[in-house]
Design a protein around this motif. Structure first.
Motif, PDB file in Angstrom:
ATOM      1  N   PHE A 291       1.043  -1.273   0.003  1.00 55.65           N
ATOM      2  CA  PHE A 291      -0.039  -0.478   0.209  1.00 55.65           C
ATOM      3  C   PHE A 291       0.798   1.166  -0.043  1.00 55.65           C
ATOM      4  CE2 PHE A 291       0.934  -0.226   4.221  1.00 55.65           C
ATOM      5  CZ  PHE A 291       0.905   0.582   4.938  1.00 55.65           C
ATOM      6  N   CYS A 292       0.296   2.200  -0.365  1.00 50.20           N
ATOM      7  CA  CYS A 292       1.164   3.779  -0.508  1.00 50.20           C
ATOM      8  C   CYS A 292       0.954   4.510   0.812  1.00 50.20           C
ATOM      9  CB  CYS A 292      -0.016   4.177  -1.630  1.00 50.20           C
ATOM     10  SG  CYS A 292       1.100   6.277  -1.799  1.00 50.20           S
ATOM     11  N   LYS A 293       2.245   4.625   1.265  1.00 51.48           N
ATOM     12  CA  LYS A 293       2.539   5.644   1.634  1.00 51.48           C
ATOM     13  C   LYS A 293       1.445   6.849   1.929  1.00 51.48           C
ATOM     14  CE  LYS A 293       6.811   4.980   2.484  1.00 51.48           C
ATOM     15  NZ  LYS A 293       8.243   5.527   2.541  1.00 51.48           N
ATOM     16  N   GLU A 294       1.754   7.314   0.979  1.00 50.98           N
ATOM     17  CA  GLU A 294       1.107   8.701   1.018  1.00 50.98           C
ATOM     18  C   GLU A 294      -0.654   8.784   1.165  1.00 50.98           C
ATOM     19  OE1 GLU A 294       2.940  12.083   0.890  1.00 50.98           O
ATOM     20  OE2 GLU A 294       4.431  10.609   1.005  1.00 50.98           O
ATOM     21  N   CYS A 295      -1.473   8.267   0.440  1.00 48.32           N
ATOM     22  CA  CYS A 295      -2.971   8.305   0.527  1.00 48.32           C
ATOM     23  C   CYS A 295      -3.486   6.804   0.769  1.00 48.32           C
ATOM     24  CB  CYS A 295      -2.983   7.917  -1.019  1.00 48.32           C
ATOM     25  SG  CYS A 295      -2.693   7.260  -2.345  1.00 48.32           S
ATOM     26  N   GLY A 296      -2.739   5.679   1.500  1.00 52.49           N
ATOM     27  CA  GLY A 296      -2.930   4.600   1.894  1.00 52.49           C
ATOM     28  C   GLY A 296      -3.385   3.151   0.394  1.00 52.49           C
ATOM     29  N   TYR A 297      -3.332   3.577  -0.393  1.00 52.24           N
ATOM     30  CA  TYR A 297      -4.000   2.946  -1.860  1.00 52.24           C
ATOM     31  C   TYR A 297      -3.319   1.560  -1.443  1.00 52.24           C
ATOM     32  CZ  TYR A 297      -4.673   1.683  -6.163  1.00 52.24           C
ATOM     33  OH  TYR A 297      -4.773   0.607  -8.100  1.00 52.24           O
ATOM     34  N   GLU A 298      -4.000   0.432  -1.752  1.00 52.55           N
ATOM     35  CA  GLU A 298      -3.596  -0.963  -1.275  1.00 52.55           C
ATOM     36  C   GLU A 298      -3.954  -1.988  -3.173  1.00 52.55           C
ATOM     37  OE1 GLU A 298      -6.168  -3.351   0.632  1.00 52.55           O
ATOM     38  OE2 GLU A 298      -5.802  -1.107   2.534  1.00 52.55           O
ATOM     39  N   SER A 299      -2.304  -2.395  -3.106  1.00 54.52           N
ATOM     40  CA  SER A 299      -2.068  -3.268  -4.303  1.00 54.52           C
ATOM     41  C   SER A 299      -1.771  -4.466  -4.110  1.00 54.52           C
ATOM     42  CB  SER A 299      -0.896  -2.376  -5.156  1.00 54.52           C
ATOM     43  OG  SER A 299      -1.131  -3.360  -6.200  1.00 54.52           O
TER      44      SER A 299
ATOM     45  N   LYS B 127       0.842  -6.149  -5.780  1.00 52.91           N
ATOM     46  CA  LYS B 127       1.882  -6.268  -6.240  1.00 52.91           C
ATOM     47  C   LYS B 127       2.186  -4.771  -5.335  1.00 52.91           C
ATOM     48  CE  LYS B 127       0.964  -5.817 -10.976  1.00 52.91           C
ATOM     49  NZ  LYS B 127       0.706  -6.167 -12.288  1.00 52.91           N
ATOM     50  N   TRP B 128       3.477  -4.933  -5.491  1.00 54.46           N
ATOM     51  CA  TRP B 128       4.613  -3.138  -5.980  1.00 54.46           C
ATOM     52  C   TRP B 128       4.662  -2.522  -6.931  1.00 54.46           C
ATOM     53  CZ3 TRP B 128       8.617  -0.563  -8.145  1.00 54.46           C
ATOM     54  CH2 TRP B 128       9.454  -0.045  -7.918  1.00 54.46           C
ATOM     55  N   MET B 129       4.276  -1.423  -6.908  1.00 53.98           N
ATOM     56  CA  MET B 129       4.521  -0.625  -8.021  1.00 53.98           C
ATOM     57  C   MET B 129       5.389   0.380  -7.794  1.00 53.98           C
ATOM     58  SD  MET B 129       0.703  -0.508  -9.678  1.00 53.98           S
ATOM     59  CE  MET B 129      -0.245   0.052  -7.924  1.00 53.98           C
ATOM     60  N   GLY B 130       5.888   1.306  -8.670  1.00 53.07           N
ATOM     61  CA  GLY B 130       7.174   2.470  -8.739  1.00 53.07           C
ATOM     62  C   GLY B 130       6.306   3.426  -8.371  1.00 53.07           C
ATOM     63  N   GLN B 131       5.366   3.546  -9.961  1.00 47.88           N
ATOM     64  CA  GLN B 131       4.228   4.639  -9.193  1.00 47.88           C
ATOM     65  C   GLN B 131       3.176   4.691  -8.696  1.00 47.88           C
ATOM     66  OE1 GLN B 131       2.965   7.137 -12.541  1.00 47.88           O
ATOM     67  NE2 GLN B 131       3.903   9.173 -11.205  1.00 47.88           N
ATOM     68  N   CYS B 132       2.446   5.554  -7.458  1.00 48.66           N
ATOM     69  CA  CYS B 132       0.737   5.003  -7.043  1.00 48.66           C
ATOM     70  C   CYS B 132      -0.242   5.821  -7.793  1.00 48.66           C
ATOM     71  CB  CYS B 132       0.502   5.461  -5.895  1.00 48.66           C
ATOM     72  SG  CYS B 132      -0.697   5.650  -5.569  1.00 48.66           S
ATOM     73  N   PRO B 133      -0.985   4.823  -8.476  1.00 47.89           N
ATOM     74  CA  PRO B 133      -1.762   5.674  -9.660  1.00 47.89           C
ATOM     75  C   PRO B 133      -2.901   6.182  -8.914  1.00 47.89           C
ATOM     76  CG  PRO B 133      -2.456   2.611  -8.946  1.00 47.89           C
ATOM     77  CD  PRO B 133      -1.390   3.279  -8.354  1.00 47.89           C
ATOM     78  N   ALA B 134      -3.129   6.198  -7.266  1.00 45.46           N
ATOM     79  CA  ALA B 134      -4.305   7.200  -7.147  1.00 45.46           C
ATOM     80  C   ALA B 134      -3.373   9.146  -7.105  1.00 45.46           C
ATOM     81  CB  ALA B 134      -4.616   6.344  -5.518  1.00 45.46           C
ATOM     82  N   CYS B 135      -2.009   8.858  -5.978  1.00 43.62           N
ATOM     83  CA  CYS B 135      -1.766  10.281  -5.531  1.00 43.62           C
ATOM     84  C   CYS B 135      -0.354  10.426  -6.409  1.00 43.62           C
ATOM     85  CB  CYS B 135      -1.288  10.100  -4.256  1.00 43.62           C
ATOM     86  SG  CYS B 135       0.040   9.231  -3.806  1.00 43.62           S
ATOM     87  N   ARG B 136      -0.104   9.891  -7.615  1.00 42.90           N
ATOM     88  CA  ARG B 136       1.356   9.752  -8.374  1.00 42.90           C
ATOM     89  C   ARG B 136       2.380  10.039  -7.927  1.00 42.90           C
ATOM     90  NH1 ARG B 136      -1.400   7.351 -12.212  1.00 42.90           N
ATOM     91  NH2 ARG B 136       0.154   8.257 -13.782  1.00 42.90           N
ATOM     92  N   GLU B 137       2.501   9.490  -6.884  1.00 38.43           N
ATOM     93  CA  GLU B 137       3.344   9.980  -6.327  1.00 38.43           C
ATOM     94  C   GLU B 137       4.573   8.404  -6.295  1.00 38.43           C
ATOM     95  OE1 GLU B 137       5.563  12.163  -4.883  1.00 38.43           O
ATOM     96  OE2 GLU B 137       3.416  13.093  -4.729  1.00 38.43           O
ATOM     97  N   TRP B 138       5.599   8.277  -6.675  1.00 37.57           N
ATOM     98  CA  TRP B 138       7.314   7.397  -6.900  1.00 37.57           C
ATOM     99  C   TRP B 138       7.754   6.770  -5.835  1.00 37.57           C
ATOM    100  CZ3 TRP B 138       7.905   5.844 -11.657  1.00 37.57           C
ATOM    101  CH2 TRP B 138       7.218   6.413 -13.132  1.00 37.57           C
ATOM    102  N   ASN B 139       8.161   5.804  -5.664  1.00 33.11           N
ATOM    103  CA  ASN B 139       8.654   4.395  -4.710  1.00 33.11           C
ATOM    104  C   ASN B 139       7.901   5.195  -3.595  1.00 33.11           C
ATOM    105  OD1 ASN B 139      10.437   3.887  -6.219  1.00 33.11           O
ATOM    106  ND2 ASN B 139      11.253   6.098  -6.232  1.00 33.11           N
TER     107      ASN B 139
ATOM    108  N   PRO C 149       3.385   5.614   8.366  1.00 40.61           N
ATOM    109  CA  PRO C 149       2.916   5.808   6.512  1.00 40.61           C
ATOM    110  C   PRO C 149       2.114   7.167   6.455  1.00 40.61           C
ATOM    111  CG  PRO C 149       1.122   4.876   7.916  1.00 40.61           C
ATOM    112  CD  PRO C 149       1.982   4.504   8.377  1.00 40.61           C
ATOM    113  N   ARG C 150       2.009   8.301   5.586  1.00 37.69           N
ATOM    114  CA  ARG C 150       1.152   9.640   5.580  1.00 37.69           C
ATOM    115  C   ARG C 150      -0.283   9.900   5.918  1.00 37.69           C
ATOM    116  NH1 ARG C 150       4.236  14.617   5.186  1.00 37.69           N
ATOM    117  NH2 ARG C 150       2.943  16.331   4.378  1.00 37.69           N
ATOM    118  N   VAL C 151      -0.754   8.376   5.670  1.00 39.33           N
ATOM    119  CA  VAL C 151      -1.716   8.207   5.951  1.00 39.33           C
ATOM    120  C   VAL C 151      -2.274   7.991   7.368  1.00 39.33           C
ATOM    121  CG1 VAL C 151      -2.245   5.837   6.142  1.00 39.33           C
ATOM    122  CG2 VAL C 151      -4.325   6.765   5.600  1.00 39.33           C
TER     123      VAL C 151
END
Length: 464
Positions: free
Chosen positions: A10-18, A20-32, A235-237
């Motif tokens: 999940f993304c530390k900035e917005c909490g989006y869950e996935s 698998k690992w992704m380089g860019q969050c599809p929700a907030c567009r932040e990298w790593n 996490p930023r959330v």
């Protein structure tokens, strides 16, 4: 998610869950920002919190609640609780809101635990039930720190525990008005397999504390560790979940401390509180302008007094500048307490509009007192301090300047000019150089001479 998979990302900035690992969050567009954490279990056992009331989540039985119209909601007049510090009450928006969740962050050793322990003492003395949970200190260590602060009276209880399930059960049994968690990075739940302080544990622990605060009406303060970048670890959330985020700033070797609100659902986010660290603990500084101007030299070049607005509070500051010939091929620039690029921009304006050969000089700009201010209203004060040092001519005593400076050398309007002038009069200043636009909108002020200027040329003629 694949069947039997025990972890998610999940993304530390917005909490989006996935899955698998992704380089860019599809929700907030932040990298790593993706980190791995244990997957939530379908059935959480062993811990049941009270309902959040009308409009909240479904109860333990799973019964759905009917949505309410805004006109049907009875907000009432929620009485705030005074923390015993006027500075802290101002930053919180008027006091502690019952059922609120407040996150306090800051560098190690800055005084977070000391401040909250003093707040607990004030609340207990005022008749409130207080529960202080420490996951970093033993009871003996808390006792030693409390003895240094003075006498503790009232109903204040201490507990050393890191198991969040046990803490929630204790809180529901004791029914305190205010509870302190020191710190969130030491808390853990047995259902989450990761170590205390991990992203999963911090997120899960904060969610449980949020439900406890809203469901039982307990005001909870949680202490958060910060990273080397100066933000709360985890996490930023985490900052999105809490009601209020406060940062305790200042140098550990200096006596001053600044409490700044960066998020507040119950008040302004621009307010600051000023404290001074003493042997017995923290002491609030009610007259911040006098504190910041202590030790200001008289008749010295390179010094200018300006006014900054922190929320609704005006604070007078001394800006110091030192301009001298460089001994190298490239001039050196240093800025402490203000934006480095802004100083370079203002020096370029002076060189272009006034013909000052600052490109051949080293320049050092400092805001005395250790505050970091980026408000554009300080521009004219920086300009006057630079010119004063360059020409080795001191500004007249009891003179204050403020205003924003544009690239063409014009002095632009600033907000809340009347409050700035009123603070200058209260502190004994007799001359004020301010934007001409602001002068036309102000009422007549007695006890101070107001000089309106349209550009830096007029400001320098008026000041020197």
């Amino acid at each position: 998610m694949a069947k039997g998979k025990s972890t998610i990302f999940f993304c530390k900035e917005c909490g989006y869950e996935s899955a698998k690992w992704m380089g860019q969050c599809p929700a907030c567009r932040e990298w790593n920002t993706f980190v791995e954490a244990p997957a939530a279990k379908k059935e959480a056992g062993g811990l049941r919190l009270s309902s959040l009331g009308a409009g909240g989540p479904a109860g333990a039985g799973g019964q759905l609640r009917r949505p309410s119209l805004l006109s049907e909601i009875d907000a009432g007049q929620e009485e705030r609780i005074s923390a015993g510090f006027k500075e802290l009450d101002r930053v919180l928006g008027g006091g502690i809101v019952p059922g609120s969740l407040v996150l306090v962050g800051g560098d190690p050793g800055i005084g977070k635990s000391t401040l909250l322990l003093q707040v607990c003492r004030n609340l207990a003395a005022a008749g409130k039930r207080v529960l202080y949970i420490s996951g970093e200190e033993s009871l003996k260590q808390i006792k030693l720190r409390a003895d240094r602060m003075g006498t503790f009276t009232g109903d204040i209880r201490f507990l050393c525990e890191t198991n969040l399930d046990q803490i929630v059960r204790t809180a529901q049994l004791e029914r305190p008005d205010v509870m302190v968690i020191d710190s969130i990075q030491t808390m853990y739940r047995e259902e989450v397999t990761s170590a205390p302080g991990s992203v999963g544990q911090v997120r899960e622990s904060t969610g449980i504390l949020m439900n406890l605060a809203k469901g039982d009406g307990i005001s909870i303060f949680i202490v958060g560790h910060v990273t080397k970048e100066g933000v709360v670890a985890g996490p930023r959330v985490l900052e999105h979940m809490v009601d209020t985020v406060l940062y305790f700033e200042g140098e550990r070797n200096a006596s001053y401390r600044i409490l700044r609100g960066v998020k507040n659902r119950f008040g302004s986010t621009n307010e600051i509180g000023v404290f001074e660290m003493e042997a017995e603990g923290l002491r609030e500084v009610l007259n911040a302008s006098e504190y910041m101007l202590e030790g200001k030299p008289e008749g010295a070049s390179g010094s200018a007094v300006t006014c900054s607005m922190e929320g609704t509070r005006p604070i007078l500051l001394e800006i110091q500048a030192l301009v001298c010939r460089t001994n190298f091929g490239m001039a050196r620039r240093t800025a402490a307490g203000t934006d480095y690029n802004r100083v370079n921009l203002l020096m370029a304006v002076l060189e272009k509009r006034l013909g000052l050969r600052l490109s051949e000089c080293d320049a050092y700009v400092n805001i005395a007192g250790g505050l970091r201010i980026t408000e554009p209203a300080l521009d004219l004060g920086i300009v006057m301090a630079l010119v004063s040092s360059y020409q080795d001519r001191a500004l007249p005593d009891q003179t204050i300047v403020f205003g924003e400076v544009g690239l063409s050398g014009e002095v632009r309007a600033v907000t809340m000019a009347e409050q700035r002038v009123a603070e200058a009069v209260r502190m004994g200043f007799r001359n004020c150089i301010l934007p001409r636009v602001c002068l036309g909108k102000m009422k007549t002020v007695s006890g101070i001479r107001l000089v309106g200027v349209s550009n830096v040329q007029e400001a320098i003629r008026a000041g020197f």
